[in-house]
Design an enzyme around this catalytic site. Structure first.
Site, PDB file in Angstrom:
ATOM      1  N   ASP A   4       3.624  -3.304  -3.601  1.00  0.00           N
ATOM      2  CA  ASP A   4       5.189  -2.747  -2.924  1.00  0.00           C
ATOM      3  C   ASP A   4       5.836  -4.032  -2.582  1.00  0.00           C
ATOM      4  O   ASP A   4       6.774  -4.512  -3.161  1.00  0.00           O
ATOM      5  CB  ASP A   4       5.200  -1.958  -1.713  1.00  0.00           C
ATOM      6  CG  ASP A   4       5.124  -0.406  -2.536  1.00  0.00           C
ATOM      7  OD1 ASP A   4       5.040  -0.375  -3.460  1.00  0.00           O
ATOM      8  OD2 ASP A   4       5.031   0.423  -1.537  1.00  0.00           O
TER       9      ASP A   4
ATOM     10  N   THR B  17      -7.712  16.376  -5.884  1.00  0.00           N
ATOM     11  CA  THR B  17      -9.085  16.079  -5.446  1.00  0.00           C
ATOM     12  C   THR B  17      -8.650  14.962  -4.281  1.00  0.00           C
ATOM     13  O   THR B  17      -9.538  14.556  -3.436  1.00  0.00           O
ATOM     14  CB  THR B  17     -10.078  15.690  -6.299  1.00  0.00           C
ATOM     15  OG1 THR B  17      -9.482  14.531  -6.793  1.00  0.00           O
ATOM     16  CG2 THR B  17     -10.140  17.004  -7.300  1.00  0.00           C
TER      17      THR B  17
ATOM     18  N   ASP C  53       1.718  -2.810   2.042  1.00  0.00           N
ATOM     19  CA  ASP C  53       1.261  -2.403   0.678  1.00  0.00           C
ATOM     20  C   ASP C  53       1.425  -3.624  -0.134  1.00  0.00           C
ATOM     21  O   ASP C  53       2.679  -4.040  -0.327  1.00  0.00           O
ATOM     22  CB  ASP C  53       2.141  -1.090   0.222  1.00  0.00           C
ATOM     23  CG  ASP C  53       1.474  -0.627  -1.116  1.00  0.00           C
ATOM     24  OD1 ASP C  53       1.061   0.349  -1.125  1.00  0.00           O
ATOM     25  OD2 ASP C  53       1.511  -1.571  -2.253  1.00  0.00           O
TER      26      ASP C  53
ATOM     27  N   ARG D  76      -5.067   7.843  -7.512  1.00  0.00           N
ATOM     28  CA  ARG D  76      -5.487   9.091  -6.819  1.00  0.00           C
ATOM     29  C   ARG D  76      -4.955  10.438  -7.397  1.00  0.00           C
ATOM     30  O   ARG D  76      -4.006  10.601  -7.843  1.00  0.00           O
ATOM     31  CB  ARG D  76      -4.865   9.020  -5.394  1.00  0.00           C
ATOM     32  CG  ARG D  76      -5.489   9.708  -4.261  1.00  0.00           C
ATOM     33  CD  ARG D  76      -4.997   9.448  -3.079  1.00  0.00           C
ATOM     34  NE  ARG D  76      -5.156   8.149  -2.765  1.00  0.00           N
ATOM     35  CZ  ARG D  76      -6.074   7.856  -1.701  1.00  0.00           C
ATOM     36  NH1 ARG D  76      -6.924   8.814  -0.902  1.00  0.00           N
ATOM     37  NH2 ARG D  76      -6.245   6.554  -1.160  1.00  0.00           N
TER      38      ARG D  76
END
Lengths: 218, 488
Positions: A213, A116, A210, A112
């Site tokens: 993770d 933006t 997640d 990411r």
């Protein structure tokens, strides 16, 4: 025996047997230790890969058996390439290797962008002859579908046709499936579970947390 | 069937396991395993007559798996403290029939005769008491009971198939006994002579010698009498061959006269998907390398194990707190699994078993077919202790079911260990119809997972569109473990 069903056009859901729900109950559970999480996630991944392979075409073949008998069997057609989206997608490579020993594996790193908030391609490494192969795109969670769509974009730019791509994931959100298919309706999604929705933070609900993770870190 | 009914139903029945189906009771046959009809030989004779040597000779010559020797030595009554004082001063009469626990011996043999587990006490001559150690014996084809009083108790005589009395002159017995006691048991000459005169000889004359009349066969001069020994061994071999022929005939007859429909029983057959057909093609082909064979057999094994878990298990609804603090209507499996492999054909599943279960309990059975008759013989069993107490499902693995005889024997072993029939899931890759018929004929409630099932007659069943016949090479030959282990 329960078989995977096409629940929507180009969406194939593993049969929701008690056994599969049982496996998901283990990996979703926040109390599950990492060793168990890895073990049971691997088992689900194996089922996904088997289902993915099942989608590939085969060719009728007459097999010469020992003792002179003949068997009207099938020959696997076409070559495969796994493409994992780093890092969570890499957890699925072993499961693919367990079913296809010498399979080629490419990698795509998408993150990411801080400014933006949109996914941005950082790195790609793909086999040269990728356009001649069936692609198993590996990413355990289909939430918004942002990175998966970007990965498909990369593959298409290398000459792969969208019909050649199979997107394997453990858990998908209906919003993600919809967004993904509105852009790439011909890519087959093979998933082990479709959850209720995305929450405001774009997490799958009820989800499992997640995946990367839990598989690699916690 | 939806596995999730809003999380309110507390128990979910296993998919596909429907034990209430009407299975015609009249169709059920009984399997009589060879160890419930053991051939029992009694060998009696005086101390020093050569009983033990003859027993050893029989064991050596008949060369049968599951032959056990039960010695009277382990069945002495435990002594009271007063008696123990006598014993330590060589003043206790160990040669009188009352010194033995004949009731326990009778009960032990009786248990073995009914296929149960028997606990054999271990007696210590140093302590003159039973030790805390015991030996557990399960099942026997041949039982040899050896002791002074083997032919004394009518209850034992009634169970014996062959009764032998070794008639050696008492002078020779004394000579042997003195040698043994002084050289090997640390006694002195006066003590040994005293015991002979006070206890051994009077009891021999009074109790042991008269049992000679109960014998079928009297062997004078013990082991030196080679002609008598040879005649005896030939007779035993003939009887055992007859027993094994009857066992085989009985096995063959099972499953012939019955109506067989796959969906009447708890049988699951792997769906004929593209991948399964492709894997079958690789495993059947004569051009497949061993490394490919092993790889694809492992893949097939995982598929079969996943199917085995898909059915036949019960789950309880449970609300699961997920990794992102939501709740999920999940299911928790009620039972664990225990895996039992039939060596060595079932061991091909081992790698995949480890792949699918993190910490499963394992057991092994060695069942081999006699190379001349084809009769299955149980050679060895190693099962988790108290296997019936875990409330687990038992996965029983054998890569191929051909005659079904080995599998029937394996299942019987589990049942003898008090495992419930419907807790057993037999997992195999290739099976013949006749083999499966025999199994479900005897054990109609058993669960079976099959990769590919052939037919007795040409037929076009949903599970066998290829029209595989029982007589086809893949189904008739035990080739999977040969290729997998390279032992061909």
């Amino acid at each position: 025996m329960a078989e995977a069903k096409e629940v929507d056009k180009n969406v194939i859901l593993l049969p929701q047997t008690n056994q599969l729900i049982g496996l998901y109950s283990i990996i979703r559970d926040q109390r599950t230790k990492r060793s168990d999480f890895v073990f049971y996630a691997d088992r689900i991944i194996r089922l996904l890969v088997e289902e993915g392979l099942n989608q590939l075409p085969v060719e009728e073949a007459i097999i010469k058996c020992h003792g002179g008998h003949e068997y009207k069997g099938a020959k696997f057609l076409g070559k495969i390439c796994g493409v994992s989206i780093v890092r969570a997608g890499e957890s699925m490579e072993m499961g693919l290797r367990d079913c296809c020993r010498s399979v080629r594996i490419g990698k795509i790193l998408i993150q990411r962008d801080e400014e933006t908030a949109l996914p941005k391609l950082f790195y790609e490494k793909l086999p040269d002859d990728i356009r001649d192969r069936y692609i198993f795109l590996l990413d355990p969670m289909l939430a918004t579908g942002g990175s998966a769509m970007m990965a498909v974009e990369v593959l298409l730019s290398r000459g792969v046709k969208s019909e050649q791509i199979f997107f394997l994931n453990l858990l998908a959100a209906p919003e993600g499936i919809k967004a993904f298919h509105s852009k790439y309706p011909d890519v087959k999604i093979i998933t082990g579970g479709i959850d209720e929705r995305l929450d405001e933070d774009k997490y799958i609900v009820p989800g499992l947390g997640d995946f990367g993770d839990r598989y690699y870190c916690i | 069937m939806s596995p999730r009914n809003g999380g309110r139903i507390s128990r979910v029945t296993p998919e596909g396991a429907d034990h209430d189906r009407n299975i015609d009771d009249k169709a059920i046959s009984k399997y009589i395993p060879p160890w419930t009809t053991p051939y029992i030989i009694g060998i009696a004779g005086n101390s020093g007559s050569g009983k033990t040597s003859i027993s050893q000779q029989i064991i050596h010559m008949i060369n049968q798996p599951w032959t056990i020797l039960i010695s009277f030595d382990n069945f002495y009554n435990p002594l009271s403290p007063e008696e123990r004082v006598l014993a330590f001063s060589n003043n206790f009469d160990f040669d009188h029939p009352n010194s033995l626990d004949l009731d326990l011996l009778v009960a032990t043999i009786d248990k073995l005769k009914h296929g149960g587990r028997a606990t054999i006490p271990v007696y210590s001559f140093n302590l003159h008491n039973r030790t805390s150690k015991t030996n557990i014996i399960y099942g026997a084809n041949v039982i040899i009971i050896e002791g002074l009083y083997a032919l004394y108790d009518q209850r034992l005589l009634d169970m014996m198939d062959l009764k032998i009395y070794v008639d050696t002159d008492l002078d020779i017995c004394l000579a042997r006994r003195l040698t043994r006691d002084i050289l090997y048991r640390g006694r002195d000459l006066p003590g040994a002579i005293k015991q002979w005169e006070k206890f051994v000889k009077p009891n021999a004359v009074k109790f042991v010698n008269p049992t000679m009349k109960n014998a079928d066969l009297i062997i004078p001069r013990g082991l030196d009498n080679s002609i008598a020994i040879e005649l005896m061994i030939n007779h035993i071999k003939k009887q055992l061959a007859l027993k094994s022929r009857n066992h085989l005939l009985h096995l063959k007859q099972l499953g012939v006269d019955m109506k067989f429909e796959v969906d009447k029983y708890n049988i699951k057959i792997l769906a004929d998907t593209n991948q399964v057909r492709g894997i079958n093609s690789i495993l059947f082909s004569e051009n497949t390398s061993r490394s490919d064979f092993i790889f694809y057999m492992d893949r097939m094994s995982v598929l079969l194990i996943e199917v085995a878990q898909q059915f036949f298990n019960e789950y309880t609804d449970e609300i699961i707190p997920t990794g992102n603090n939501m709740s999920y209507n999940g299911l928790r499996m009620n039972q664990d699994y225990i895996a039992i492999t039939v060596m060595q054909s079932g061991d091909t599943f081992m790698k995949s078993i480890k792949k699918c279960f993190a910490d499963i309990k394992l057991g092994k059975l060695l069942i081999q077919s006699d190379s001349t008759t084809g009769e299955p013989q149980l050679h060895f069993e190693s099962l988790p202790a108290n296997i019936n107490e875990y409330e687990s499902k038992i996965l029983l693995f054998d890569s191929q079911i051909i005659s079904g005889a080995g599998a029937i024997m394996a299942i019987q072993v589990l049942l003898d260990h008090k495992v419930e029939e419907d807790d057993i899931i037999l997992v195999c890759y290739l099976a013949t119809e006749i083999g499966i018929r025999r199994i479900v004929n005897v054990f109609p409630k058993i669960n079976i997972v099959i990769g590919k099932l052939s037919s007795m007659e040409p037929s076009n069943m949903w599970y066998n569109k290829e029209g595989f016949l029982d007589s086809h090479w893949h189904f008739r030959n035990r080739f999977i473990d040969t290729l997998y282990y390279g032992s061909g």
